[in-house]
Design a protein around this motif. Structure first.
Motif: not given
Length: 423
Positions: A33, A245-246, A289, A333-334
């Motif tokens: 990212n 994964r973010s 997040d 977010r993840r």
């Protein structure tokens, strides 16, 4: 004699192989990212860019020094690493792949180590385009130290093969530079009055063991030129596998989260099959997040089942976990999948009432992996998973705005001049 061959500034060097116009220009590579710096060329280090510094903090420095910036291109780096290791195997059958850019080699006897090191450097450079440093020593610890010193020499080769060269090498570095020595180790050694590598080499091994255990004892003997750490020719089986994964963007789309978790489960299943392992437990997790000023939410769910490495089964369990933990009011977010309870596939104990034909399943998965290996990653996949391509429309995919082409693994990403010349 051991040798450690290390590709210099590996990620940055991989980018430079296909961009000769970047020779001498500072290069940095960003994390997932495009968050922070994870690799730097020597020119970028000279400017003062630190490892791990957030990208947004150095935008002015990048513009002022005309620094080339790349998103991580792990497909390219992995393939270049494989090519690098293939070259090294032509020099010795006794080889340990220590990391993506480092490998240990071993020879029972020989001579002319400096010439051999220069030949390795020249061949790797000619066949792959990567610059490497080579260090020789009678133990892995000394070979690692020799490689550190080789990076500072014009020849790129350093040999530690005699008592006087061992003493000279140890007298020129700090204790923290030794392989296996951490800040915690330094604090423990300080109790014995050991503050330099030479003092550690000459210390009483049993006293070192009393504060640092067997690891410290091995370091003492290794610094004396006695090999105590053999090569690992086979990678030990994993105790667990995690794929997570973010996301490039926040998302509350349940279908997008399902696609992400199914994709992660498929990737984890492939890693299982590569080591002929099976798993009996899967945990899926999602989280918001943690840096956002909004209400936080994180949850996971675990499912136990008969040991398997079938992508279809694991994808189904991942989707089941999402049903349990998804909350529509949050933006995520993840996400990720964790496999535990790993065992050898052939040693997995089946349930008395398990009606699945495991051998048939194994043949099907092997056929799918073979097709994907021969015809391209993701040629066959779970329908609810994502194609193995970056797609900005998929909110959960990585932000990778500066990724270079995957020159060595994708026909449609070959440089135009090379592609036209091939036909």
């Amino acid at each position: 004699m051991f040798a450690l061959s290390d590709a210099n500034s590996f990620y940055a060097s991989c980018e430079r192989v296909f961009r000769p116009d970047l020779e001498g220009r500072p290069i940095i590579v960003l994390s997932n990212n495009d968050g922070c710096v994870v690799a730097r060329s020597k020119e970028a280090r000279a400017i003062g860019i630190a490892m791990g510094v957030p990208f947004f903090q150095i935008r002015g420095l990048i513009k002022r020094h005309d620094i080339a910036v790349f998103s991580s291109n792990y497909t390219l780096y992995d393939d270049m690493s494989r090519r690098f290791q293939t070259v090294l195997r032509t020099y010795s059958d006794d080889m340990e792949v220590y990391s993506i850019d480092e490998s240990f080699l071993w020879w029972r006897c020989g001579a002319g180590w400096s010439d051999l090191g220069r030949d390795i450097r020249a061949t790797v450079r000619q066949w792959t385009g990567l610059p490497v440093s080579v260090g020789f020593g009678p133990s892995k610890t000394l070979a690692k130290l020799a490689n550190h010193l080789a990076k500072k020499e014009p020849s790129g080769v350093h040999v530690i093969d005699k008592p006087d060269t061992i003493t000279a090498a140890l007298s020129g570095v700090d204790l923290i530079k030794l392989w296996g020595v951490s800040l915690g180790t330094i604090k423990r050694l300080d109790r014995l009055g050991i503050r330099t590598p030479l003092q550690l080499r000459d210390a009483d091994p049993f006293k070192v063991r009393s504060v640092c255990g067997v690891v410290g004892l091995r370091i003492v003997h290794e610094l004396r030129g006695q090999s105590c750490i053999p090569l690992e020719h086979e990678t030990p089986d994993k105790q667990n596998i995690c794929c997570s994964r973010s996301f490039g963007q926040l998302t509350r789309d349940r279908d997008a989260l399902n696609e992400a978790l199914v994709t992660f489960a498929s990737q984890a299943a492939l890693k299982l099959r590569r080591q002929d392992l099976a798993t009996g437990e899967l945990a899926a997790f999602i989280q918001t997040d943690r840096h956002a000023p909004t209400e936080q939410y994180a949850a996971s769910w675990t499912v136990r089942f008969e040991p398997t490495n079938d992508s279809r089964e694991l994808a189904r369990y991942a989707a089941l976990c999402l049903d349990r933990i998804y909350r529509h009011q949050f933006s995520y977010r993840r996400a990720g999948v964790l496999l535990t309870e790993l065992c050898k596939r052939t040693a997995a104990q089946a349930h008395l009432y398990d009606q699945t034909d495991r051998e048939k399943t194994n043949r099907l998965m092997m056929a799918m992996d073979r097709i994907n290996r021969d015809h391209g990653r993701g040629m066959l996949r779970i329908a609810s998973s994502s194609p193995f391509v970056l797609n900005a429309s998929r909110t959960w995919h990585l932000k990778s705005e500066r990724r270079s082409p995957r020159y060595t693994t994708q026909w449609n990403e070959l440089p135009a001049a090379v592609a036209s010349a091939a036909f």
